[in-house]
Scaffold this active site. Structure first.
Site, PDB file in Angstrom:
ATOM      1  N   HIS A  29       0.864  -1.191   0.000  1.00  0.00           N
ATOM      2  CA  HIS A  29       0.000   0.000   0.000  1.00  0.00           C
ATOM      3  C   HIS A  29       0.890   1.228   0.000  1.00  0.00           C
ATOM      4  CE1 HIS A  29      -3.986   1.890   1.569  1.00  0.00           C
ATOM      5  NE2 HIS A  29      -3.244   2.798   0.945  1.00  0.00           N
TER       6      HIS A  29
ATOM      7  N   HIS B  87       1.426   4.724  -2.498  1.00  0.00           N
ATOM      8  CA  HIS B  87       1.100   5.525  -3.685  1.00  0.00           C
ATOM      9  C   HIS B  87       2.390   6.182  -4.166  1.00  0.00           C
ATOM     10  CE1 HIS B  87      -3.297   5.287  -2.820  1.00  0.00           C
ATOM     11  NE2 HIS B  87      -2.834   5.123  -1.590  1.00  0.00           N
TER      12      HIS B  87
ATOM     13  N   HIS C 163      -9.424   0.595  -1.926  1.00  0.00           N
ATOM     14  CA  HIS C 163      -9.432   1.247  -0.621  1.00  0.00           C
ATOM     15  C   HIS C 163     -10.856   1.135  -0.067  1.00  0.00           C
ATOM     16  CE1 HIS C 163      -5.620   2.924  -1.805  1.00  0.00           C
ATOM     17  NE2 HIS C 163      -5.547   3.757  -0.804  1.00  0.00           N
TER      18      HIS C 163
ATOM     19  N   GLU D 229     -11.500   2.852   5.468  1.00  0.00           N
ATOM     20  CA  GLU D 229     -10.577   3.804   6.097  1.00  0.00           C
ATOM     21  C   GLU D 229     -11.449   4.903   6.723  1.00  0.00           C
ATOM     22  OE1 GLU D 229      -8.332   6.209   3.320  1.00  0.00           O
ATOM     23  OE2 GLU D 229      -6.836   6.793   4.809  1.00  0.00           O
TER      24      GLU D 229
ATOM     25  N   ASP E  48       1.779   3.981   2.798  1.00  0.00           N
ATOM     26  CA  ASP E  48       0.723   4.758   2.125  1.00  0.00           C
ATOM     27  C   ASP E  48       1.297   5.931   1.320  1.00  0.00           C
ATOM     28  OD1 ASP E  48      -1.844   5.292   1.341  1.00  0.00           O
ATOM     29  OD2 ASP E  48      -2.613   5.873   3.298  1.00  0.00           O
ATOM     30  N   ASP E  49       1.489   7.073   1.964  1.00  0.00           N
ATOM     31  CA  ASP E  49       2.049   8.260   1.288  1.00  0.00           C
ATOM     32  C   ASP E  49       3.179   8.804   2.165  1.00  0.00           C
ATOM     33  OD1 ASP E  49      -0.127   8.738  -0.913  1.00  0.00           O
ATOM     34  OD2 ASP E  49      -1.227   8.410   0.939  1.00  0.00           O
TER      35      ASP E  49
HETATM   36  N1  HPA Z   1      -6.493   7.132   0.692  1.00  0.00           N
HETATM   37  C1  HPA Z   1      -7.233   7.387  -0.401  1.00  0.00           C
HETATM   38  N2  HPA Z   1      -6.726   7.873  -1.501  1.00  0.00           N
HETATM   39  C2  HPA Z   1      -5.425   8.126  -1.569  1.00  0.00           C
HETATM   40  C3  HPA Z   1      -4.623   7.900  -0.483  1.00  0.00           C
HETATM   41  C4  HPA Z   1      -5.186   7.374   0.708  1.00  0.00           C
HETATM   42  O1  HPA Z   1      -4.514   7.141   1.737  1.00  0.00           O
HETATM   43  N3  HPA Z   1      -3.374   8.252  -0.871  1.00  0.00           N
HETATM   44  C5  HPA Z   1      -3.443   8.667  -2.143  1.00  0.00           C
HETATM   45  N4  HPA Z   1      -4.696   8.598  -2.576  1.00  0.00           N
HETATM   46 ZN    ZN Z   2      -3.793   4.653   0.189  1.00  0.00          ZN
END
Ligand code: HPA
Ligand code: ZN
Length: 355
Positions: free
Chosen positions: A23, A25, A211, A214, A292-293
């Site tokens: 996971h 991006h 996704h 969350e 994630d990011d």
């Molecule tokens: N969630 C949803 N969309 C996203 C995310 C995330 O953590 N990161 C980049 N796009």
């Molecule tokens: Zn994500």
């Protein structure tokens, strides 16, 4: 809030433990110290109220209110990526960091629509990312997969057009899977049924993920499974709300790709200790730990592992289980799984007398 120490040997163990990331991006690895130079190189004017320095931007990144507040910055960041070289540089910097953190296998998301809607060709994006992935395989021995995500705040028709433009890459395996990201509410998974069935028509071997759970509740996870036919859930922390769903995830071995630092930065939880990781372990719901990011959330995969250790204080044996669950949930060959699992056992044997 750290309850457990993560001493030198433990940090070393977590670093050397062969890890799989599922996971991540690629656009979310754009560090402020690359964002500003790329904006300059490509003559991109940032919004007038955008922070002016790396320090100011990093400071702003510490204060996201929620997912949408983060996404607003994330999409501005995407705007500085123009040429194939930019996409290559971005991904190569990530693979180098991931390799230093002990990542053996990485499945990376990208968002073609955040580029194609600015007039960038999908080939420019995919070829840059592919070149970096190939270099990571050759120079670091990493295995990698690209996962194409659709933006759920855009209409599914736009998703269909994106799929159409990616047909060549979906057919030849350059893109391994389809995912769904961006603002979760109010865009439930079932809006994208047509896109998910379309990619399977193009290539039945493609993998599917989304996704869900969350920001959205456990029903988002259920509809992703039932309507989109995904075999993996990205985030999925809210699955804990539904005991029946937990049983299903365990029996179907559906892996959740959990992102601890992201969950804190986007206020899904106040502290990593609130993520129900021990409940998932007890219920045999498989999960992996991911960044994630990382450029936006203050840490790469090892930072996530170390933070989890300070909150949960797991034994080496539990860490081995978590690492092996990540291997099992990876979209790689049986042989590659055996290879990574053997390396996990070696790391365990090396550190068992030390920790
Ligand atoms: N969630 C949803 N969309 C996203 C995310 C995330 O953590 N990161 C980049 N796009
Ligand atoms: Zn994500």
């Amino acid at each position: 809030m750290a309850k457990y120490e993560c001493n030198h040997h433990m940090k070393q163990f977590l670093n050397e433990l062969p890890k799989c990331e599922h996971h991540l991006h690629l656009e979310g690895t754009l560090e402020p110290n690359l964002l500003f130079p790329l904006a300059k190189r490509n003559n991109i004017k940032l919004p007038s109220n955008f922070p002016k320095t790396v320090e100011e931007l990093n400071e702003r990144y510490k204060q996201f209110k929620d997912l949408q507040d983060f996404l607003d910055y994330y999409y501005i960041g995407c705007n500085v990526l123009i040429n194939e070289e930019d996409f290559f540089d971005l991904a190569w910097a990530y693979f180098t960091k991931a390799h230093q953190d002990g990542t053996w296998h990485s499945e990376t998301f990208f968002d073609p629509q955040s580029h194609t809607e600015r007039g960038i060709k999908i080939e420019t994006v995919v070829n840059g990312f592919k070149r970096a992935s190939l270099k990571a395989q050759q120079e670091y021995g990493m295995s990698t997969n690209l996962i194409m995500c659709l933006l759920r705040h855009l209409p599914s028709n736009d998703g269909l057009k994106t799929i159409d433009s990616a047909t060549e890459f979906l057919k030849d395996g350059s893109i391994k899977a389809l995912g769904l990201d961006s603002a979760e509410k109010p865009f439930p998974p079932e809006l994208f049924i047509n896109c998910y069935s379309k990619v399977k028509e193009i290539n039945p071997d493609l993998e599917l993920t989304a996704h869900a759970g969350e920001e959205g509740d456990s029903n988002y996870v259920i509809t992703a499974l039932d309507e989109l036919k995904v075999t993996r859930i990205d985030h999925g922390v809210n699955s804990i709300q539904d005991p029946k769903l937990m049983e299903r995830l365990a029996s179907e071995k559906t892996m959740l790709t959990i992102c601890p630092l992201s969950n804190v930065k986007l206020n899904v939880v106040k502290d990593v200790s609130e993520i129900p990781l021990n409940e998932f372990l007890d219920a045999q719901v498989p999960f992996s730990l991911n960044s994630d990011d990382p450029a936006y959330f203050g840490g790469y995969i090892l930072d996530n592992y170390i933070t989890v250790h300070t909150r949960f204080g797991w034994s080496l044996e539990t860490w081995v289980k978590v690492a092996k669950n990540g291997v099992e949930g990876s979209w790689i060959s049986k042989e590659r799984k055996i290879e990574i699992n053997n390396a996990i056992d070696e790391t365990y044997n090396k550190f068992k007398p030390l920790v």
